[in-house]
Design a protein around this motif. Structure first.
Motif, PDB file in Angstrom:
ATOM      1  N   UNK A 232      13.144   0.045   2.759  1.00  0.00           N
ATOM      2  CA  UNK A 232      14.407  -0.623   2.447  1.00  0.00           C
ATOM      3  C   UNK A 232      15.584   0.321   2.611  1.00  0.00           C
ATOM      4  N   UNK A 233      15.391   1.591   2.261  1.00  0.00           N
ATOM      5  CA  UNK A 233      16.453   2.585   2.449  1.00  0.00           C
ATOM      6  C   UNK A 233      16.751   2.781   3.933  1.00  0.00           C
ATOM      7  N   UNK A 234      15.707   2.828   4.741  1.00  0.00           N
ATOM      8  CA  UNK A 234      15.877   3.143   6.158  1.00  0.00           C
ATOM      9  C   UNK A 234      16.313   1.946   6.991  1.00  0.00           C
ATOM     10  N   UNK A 235      15.871   0.739   6.592  1.00  0.00           N
ATOM     11  CA  UNK A 235      16.083  -0.409   7.458  1.00  0.00           C
ATOM     12  C   UNK A 235      16.970  -1.508   6.944  1.00  0.00           C
ATOM     13  N   UNK A 236      17.619  -1.328   5.784  1.00  0.00           N
ATOM     14  CA  UNK A 236      18.481  -2.381   5.227  1.00  0.00           C
ATOM     15  C   UNK A 236      17.759  -3.727   5.212  1.00  0.00           C
ATOM     16  N   UNK A 237      16.615  -3.761   4.545  1.00  0.00           N
ATOM     17  CA  UNK A 237      15.783  -4.964   4.535  1.00  0.00           C
ATOM     18  C   UNK A 237      16.427  -6.115   3.774  1.00  0.00           C
ATOM     19  N   UNK A 238      17.462  -5.831   2.984  1.00  0.00           N
ATOM     20  CA  UNK A 238      18.129  -6.901   2.245  1.00  0.00           C
ATOM     21  C   UNK A 238      18.933  -7.819   3.161  1.00  0.00           C
ATOM     22  N   UNK A 239      19.117  -7.417   4.430  1.00  0.00           N
ATOM     23  CA  UNK A 239      19.924  -8.227   5.336  1.00  0.00           C
ATOM     24  C   UNK A 239      19.218  -9.509   5.753  1.00  0.00           C
ATOM     25  N   UNK A 240      17.915  -9.549   5.688  1.00  0.00           N
ATOM     26  CA  UNK A 240      17.154 -10.730   6.104  1.00  0.00           C
ATOM     27  C   UNK A 240      16.483 -11.358   4.891  1.00  0.00           C
ATOM     28  N   UNK A 241      16.453 -12.684   4.845  1.00  0.00           N
ATOM     29  CA  UNK A 241      15.890 -13.396   3.717  1.00  0.00           C
ATOM     30  C   UNK A 241      14.396 -13.107   3.559  1.00  0.00           C
ATOM     31  N   UNK A 242      14.013 -12.747   2.326  1.00  0.00           N
ATOM     32  CA  UNK A 242      12.605 -12.600   1.933  1.00  0.00           C
ATOM     33  C   UNK A 242      11.851 -11.567   2.760  1.00  0.00           C
ATOM     34  N   UNK A 243      12.565 -10.685   3.472  1.00  0.00           N
ATOM     35  CA  UNK A 243      11.887  -9.674   4.280  1.00  0.00           C
ATOM     36  C   UNK A 243      11.075  -8.735   3.405  1.00  0.00           C
ATOM     37  N   UNK A 244      11.624  -8.357   2.250  1.00  0.00           N
ATOM     38  CA  UNK A 244      10.932  -7.417   1.373  1.00  0.00           C
ATOM     39  C   UNK A 244       9.634  -8.032   0.857  1.00  0.00           C
ATOM     40  N   UNK A 245       9.675  -9.306   0.473  1.00  0.00           N
ATOM     41  CA  UNK A 245       8.466  -9.961  -0.021  1.00  0.00           C
ATOM     42  C   UNK A 245       7.416 -10.063   1.069  1.00  0.00           C
ATOM     43  N   UNK A 246       7.819 -10.459   2.266  1.00  0.00           N
ATOM     44  CA  UNK A 246       6.872 -10.557   3.373  1.00  0.00           C
ATOM     45  C   UNK A 246       6.255  -9.203   3.695  1.00  0.00           C
ATOM     46  N   UNK A 247       7.099  -8.153   3.737  1.00  0.00           N
ATOM     47  CA  UNK A 247       6.586  -6.810   4.017  1.00  0.00           C
ATOM     48  C   UNK A 247       5.646  -6.343   2.915  1.00  0.00           C
ATOM     49  N   UNK A 248       5.957  -6.692   1.662  1.00  0.00           N
ATOM     50  CA  UNK A 248       5.098  -6.282   0.543  1.00  0.00           C
ATOM     51  C   UNK A 248       3.710  -6.885   0.663  1.00  0.00           C
ATOM     52  N   UNK A 249       3.646  -8.157   1.038  1.00  0.00           N
ATOM     53  CA  UNK A 249       2.351  -8.831   1.163  1.00  0.00           C
ATOM     54  C   UNK A 249       1.479  -8.154   2.213  1.00  0.00           C
ATOM     55  N   UNK A 250       2.055  -7.880   3.385  1.00  0.00           N
ATOM     56  CA  UNK A 250       1.249  -7.316   4.457  1.00  0.00           C
ATOM     57  C   UNK A 250       0.957  -5.833   4.230  1.00  0.00           C
ATOM     58  N   UNK A 251       1.890  -5.102   3.633  1.00  0.00           N
ATOM     59  CA  UNK A 251       1.607  -3.705   3.308  1.00  0.00           C
ATOM     60  C   UNK A 251       0.498  -3.602   2.262  1.00  0.00           C
ATOM     61  N   UNK A 252       0.529  -4.502   1.278  1.00  0.00           N
ATOM     62  CA  UNK A 252      -0.552  -4.498   0.290  1.00  0.00           C
ATOM     63  C   UNK A 252      -1.891  -4.763   0.956  1.00  0.00           C
ATOM     64  N   UNK A 253      -1.900  -5.729   1.861  1.00  0.00           N
ATOM     65  CA  UNK A 253      -3.164  -6.069   2.524  1.00  0.00           C
ATOM     66  C   UNK A 253      -3.721  -4.888   3.305  1.00  0.00           C
ATOM     67  N   UNK A 254      -2.854  -4.190   4.047  1.00  0.00           N
ATOM     68  CA  UNK A 254      -3.346  -3.134   4.929  1.00  0.00           C
ATOM     69  C   UNK A 254      -3.531  -1.800   4.219  1.00  0.00           C
ATOM     70  N   UNK A 255      -3.138  -1.702   2.948  1.00  0.00           N
ATOM     71  CA  UNK A 255      -3.441  -0.490   2.171  1.00  0.00           C
ATOM     72  C   UNK A 255      -4.625  -0.707   1.239  1.00  0.00           C
ATOM     73  N   UNK A 256      -5.338  -1.798   1.406  1.00  0.00           N
ATOM     74  CA  UNK A 256      -6.482  -2.086   0.539  1.00  0.00           C
ATOM     75  C   UNK A 256      -7.603  -1.071   0.719  1.00  0.00           C
ATOM     76  N   UNK A 257      -7.672  -0.463   1.887  1.00  0.00           N
ATOM     77  CA  UNK A 257      -8.668   0.591   2.114  1.00  0.00           C
ATOM     78  C   UNK A 257      -8.503   1.703   1.077  1.00  0.00           C
ATOM     79  N   UNK A 258      -7.266   2.025   0.776  1.00  0.00           N
ATOM     80  CA  UNK A 258      -6.981   3.109  -0.154  1.00  0.00           C
ATOM     81  C   UNK A 258      -7.485   2.807  -1.554  1.00  0.00           C
ATOM     82  N   UNK A 259      -7.281   1.578  -2.018  1.00  0.00           N
ATOM     83  CA  UNK A 259      -7.744   1.225  -3.363  1.00  0.00           C
ATOM     84  C   UNK A 259      -9.263   1.286  -3.452  1.00  0.00           C
ATOM     85  N   UNK A 260      -9.960   0.826  -2.423  1.00  0.00           N
ATOM     86  CA  UNK A 260     -11.412   0.894  -2.422  1.00  0.00           C
ATOM     87  C   UNK A 260     -11.914   2.326  -2.420  1.00  0.00           C
TER      88      UNK A 260
END
Length: 583
Positions: free
Chosen positions: A306-334
Motif C-alpha cells: 500500500x505504501x509503494x502502490x497507492x492501493x487506496x486509489x482502486x476500490x477494494x484492491x486491498x481486500x482482494x490483494x489480502x485474500x490472494x496473498x493469504x492464499x499463497x502464503x499458506x505454505x508458510x503457516x504449514x
C-alpha cells in the motif's frame, strides 16, 4: 499454434474496446460512463442498498451492471450504468434521461429515506461522488430530481468530478399521494480544463488536516518512548540480573556442583528441568503459531504494498490483494506449524495440519455468515453473493489447503530433532503459590496494556477511516506503528516470561502467547467505547456488522501478537538456559 496470432489480435481488440476508465484516457467525444453504486443512511454507511431499491431510474442507453472484483463483491459494491449520454469534452444542457412512475408506496419510501439522511454514491472514471437523496425542513420533505456534473480535465484525462443537486420536488404527506404520478429525472454536464496533474487527482479526497495532524506524530513518539523503556527493562534483566547469576555459577568449583547449587537456589534456575517440557495442547499452539506467522507476513506485505502502490486509489484492491496473498502464503503457516509441533516430538500431525489449514478460514467463515444472514434479513448489498462464496471455497480447496499440506510435510521432514540446553525431568516440578500479581491471569491481563498503549491513537485514525468516508492513506505511519507494536510486544513477552520463571512457574509457552495476544482484548474494549461515543450506528445489522468484523480483527491480532510474543520468549528462554546445561 496457428491460432495464437488470431487470439492475440482478438485480445488486443477486446482490450481496446473496454471502457476507457480502465486506462483513464479518452479521445474527444468518447463515452464517459457514470456508474450508480449504493444508497443508504449516512450515519450507517455499512447499511447499503442497491441504488434502484429506491424509486429512481436509469436511462435507456445501454444500461448494464459492471462486473465487480472479488473484493468489491465481498464489500457489497454494486455498480449499474446510469445510462446517461456523457461524451468527453462535450457539455450537456439540462436533459431528461428517464421518467419514474411513482406509487404511494414509492413516495413513502422516499420520505423515509430523506428523513434518515440517505446518501447515494456514484463513480465517474473511478472517482467517487456522493449526494443526499433529498432534504427535510420540518414537515416539508423534498427530493432532488436534477444532477449537474462539473468534470475537470487535462489533455485526455479526467482530473476531478463534482456533483451538485437541484430541482427539489416536494413529497406529499405519507399515505396521501395519488396512486401514480410521473417524475422526470434530469442531468447536465460541464467540462472545465485544469492544470492539475493526473497523479494528484485523488488529493482532494484525502483529509490531510485530519491524518497529518501533529497528534499523529505524537502517537509515533509515544510508541518510540515505550519501546525505549521496555528495551531498557529487558537490558536490565539480561545484563544485570542474569549476568550476576552466571557470575555466581562461575565462582563455584565446577559444573559437577551445579545440581547442588540449583537445589539451593530459588527463581528461574529451579525450573531448568521443566522449562523445555512440551506445552499442553501442543496441536493448538502449533496451529496458532503457524497462522500467526502467516498473518505477520501478510500484514507487512499489505502495508508495504500500500505504501509503494497507492492501493487506496482502486476500490477494494486491498481486500482482494489480502485474500490472494493469504492464499499463497499458506505454505508458510504449514511449515512453521510443523516445525513447532516436531520440535516437541508431537505425534498427531494430521490433526495439527488440518487445524492449521482450517482455523483462520473457519473463523472468517463463521463471522461472515453471521453478518451475511443479518444483511440478507434487510436485503442489503452487503450480503455476499453466492458466486463469491463459491470462489472463496474454491480458493481454500485448491490453494490454501494444498499449500498448507505441502508446507507441513516439508516442515515435518526437515525440522531437526529437539536439542534443548537442559534435560527435561520425567516428573513435572510442583508450581508453588505466588503473589497475586505474579499469577498467570494477572500477567496476561497487565501485559496487554503496554502494546495497546503504543497503538491506541493510531487505532482512532484507522477506525475513523473504516467507519466513515475518509480514505486511509498514511501507510508510512501505520508501518512505523506496526514495527513498534511488534517490538513492544516482544519486550513485554520477555519481561512476562522472566517474571513467570522467576516465580518457579515453567508454563511459559501459553503464558507468553496469551500475555502478548491479550492486547486484542483491549482493542475490542476500545471498539465498544468507539461504537458508543464516536458513531451514530444503530440497528441489528449495523451492530452485527461492526462487532462481527471488529471481533474478527481482534482474533487475527491475538494470533499475530501472540506469535510474536512466543517467538521472543522462546529466544529468551533458550538464551538464559544455555549456560545452565545439565548432562
Amino acid at each position: 499454434m496457428r491460432w495464437l496470432p488470431a487470439l492475440a489480435l482478438l485480445g488486443a481488440l477486446v482490450c481496446t474496446a473496454r471502457a476507457d476508465e480502465h486506462s483513464h484516457k479518452y479521445t474527444d467525444g468518447e463515452e464517459v460512463v457514470l456508474w450508480f453504486s449504493t444508497v443508504g443512511p449516512y450515519d450507517n454507511l455499512q447499511e447499503s442498498y442497491d441504488f434502484l431499491s429506491l424509486p429512481f431510474c436509469v436511462g435507456t442507453k445501454e444500461v448494464h451492471h459492471r462486473h465487480e472484483s472479488l473484493g468489491e463483491a465481498l464489500l457489497g459494491v454494486q455498480l449499474v450504468n446510469a445510462g446517461v449520454d456523457i461524451k468527453f469534452k462535450e457539455d450537456v444542457l439540462k436533459t431528461e434521461f428517464c421518467t419514474k412512475e411513482m406509487s404511494r408506496a414509492d413516495v413513502n419510501d422516499l420520505r423515509e429515506a430523506v428523513q434518515n439522511k440517505y446518501f447515494y454514491q456514484m463513480f465517474v472514471d473511478d472517482l467517487p461522488l456522493g449526494a443526499y437523496v433529498g432534504e427535510a425542513e420540518g414537515d416539508n420533505i423534498s427530493f432532488f430530481t436534477h444532477r449537474h456534473f462539473n468534470i475537470s480535465y487535462r489533455d485526455d484525462r479526467i482530473i476531478h468530478v463534482k456533483i451538485t443537486t437541484g430541482d427539489t420536488l416536494a413529497l406529499p404527506e405519507k399515505g396521501t399521494a395519488d396512486p401514480v404520478f410521473r417524475v422526470p429525472f434530469t442531468y447536465s454536464v460541464t467540462f472545465t480544463e485544469t492544470d492539475e496533474p493526473f497523479e494528484n487527482r485523488f488529493n482532494k479526497y484525502l483529509d490531510r488536516d485530519f491524518f497529518e495532524h501533529k497528534i499523529h506524530w505524537f502517537s509515533i513518539a509515544n510508541s518510540f518512548m515505550m519501546v525505549l523503556f521496555l528495551f531498557g527493562l529487558v537490558a536490565l534483566i539480561m545484563i544485570r540480573t542474569l549476568k550476576r547469576d552466571y557470575a555466581r555459577y562461575d565462582s563455584e568449583q565446577g559444573l559437577l556442583d551445579l545440581d547442588r547449587d540449583l537445589a539451593d537456589e530459588y527463581g528461574w534456575k529451579q525450573v531448568h528441568g521443566d522449562v523445555f517440557r512440551a506445552p499442553s495442547r501442543l496441536s493448538v499452539l502449533s496451529a496458532f503459531i503457524g497462522t500467526g506467522v502467516q498473518l505477520v507476513v501478510l500484514a507487512i506485505s499489505i502495508i508495504v504494498s500500500a505504501m509503494a502502490g497507492d492501493m487506496y486509489l482502486e476500490r477494494a484492491t486491498i481486500l482482494t490483494a489480502t485474500i490472494f496473498l493469504y492464499a499463497f502464503t499458506s505454505f508458510l503457516s504449514g511449515y512453521v506449524s510443523a516445525a513447532t509441533f516436531s520440535s516437541y516430538s508431537g505425534r498427531n500431525w494430521v490433526r495439527t495440519m488440518f487445524l492449521t489449514a482450517a482455523f483462520w478460514p473457519a473463523t472468517v467463515a463463521i463471522v461472515a455468515n453471521i453478518v451475511n444472514f443479518a444483511a440478507i434479513s434487510i436485503q442489503s448489498t452487503r450480503a455476499i453473493p453466492f458466486g463469491s462464496m463459491v470462489a472463496i471455497i474454491a480458493i481454500w480447496l485448491l490453494v490454501v489447503f494444498p499449500l498448507t499440506f505441502i508446507g507441513y510435510v516439508v516442515g515435518k521432514n526437515f525440522t531437526k530433532l529437539p536439542n534443548f540446553p537442559c534435560r527435561v525431568n520425567p516428573i513435572p516440578r510442583p508450581i508453588p503459590d505466588k503473589i497475586w500479581y505474579t499469577q498467570p491471569a494477572a500477567i496476561i491481563g497487565l501485559a496487554g496494556l503496554f502494546p495497546f498503549a503504543s497503538i491506541f491513537i493510531e487505532l482512532y485514525f484507522v477506525f475513523q477511516s473504516f467507519w466513515t468516508l475518509r480514505i486511509y492513506y498514511v501507510y508510512g505511519f501505520l508501518f512505523l506503528v506496526f514495527v513498534m507494536l511488534v517490538l513492544v510486544t516482544a519486550c513485554v513477552a520477555i519481561v512476562s516470561t522472566y517474571l513467570l520463571l522467576n516465580n518457579e512457574d515453567h508454563r511459559w509457552h501459553w503464558i507468553s502467547f496469551l500475555s502478548s495476544g491479550s492486547t486484542a482484548l483491549y482493542v475490542f474494549g476500545y471498539s465498544i467505547y468507539y461504537f458508543v461515543t464516536k458513531t451514530k450506528m444503530h440497528g441489528f445489522f449495523q451492530t452485527t456488522w461492526y462487532f462481527g468484523y471488529i471481533g474478527l480483527l481482534c482474533v487475527g491480532l491475538f494470533l499475530l501478537l501472540g506469535t510474536v510474543g512466543h517467538w521472543a520468549a522462546d529466544k529468551f528462554v533458550s538464551r538464559i538456559y544455555r549456560n545452565v546445561k545439565i548432562d
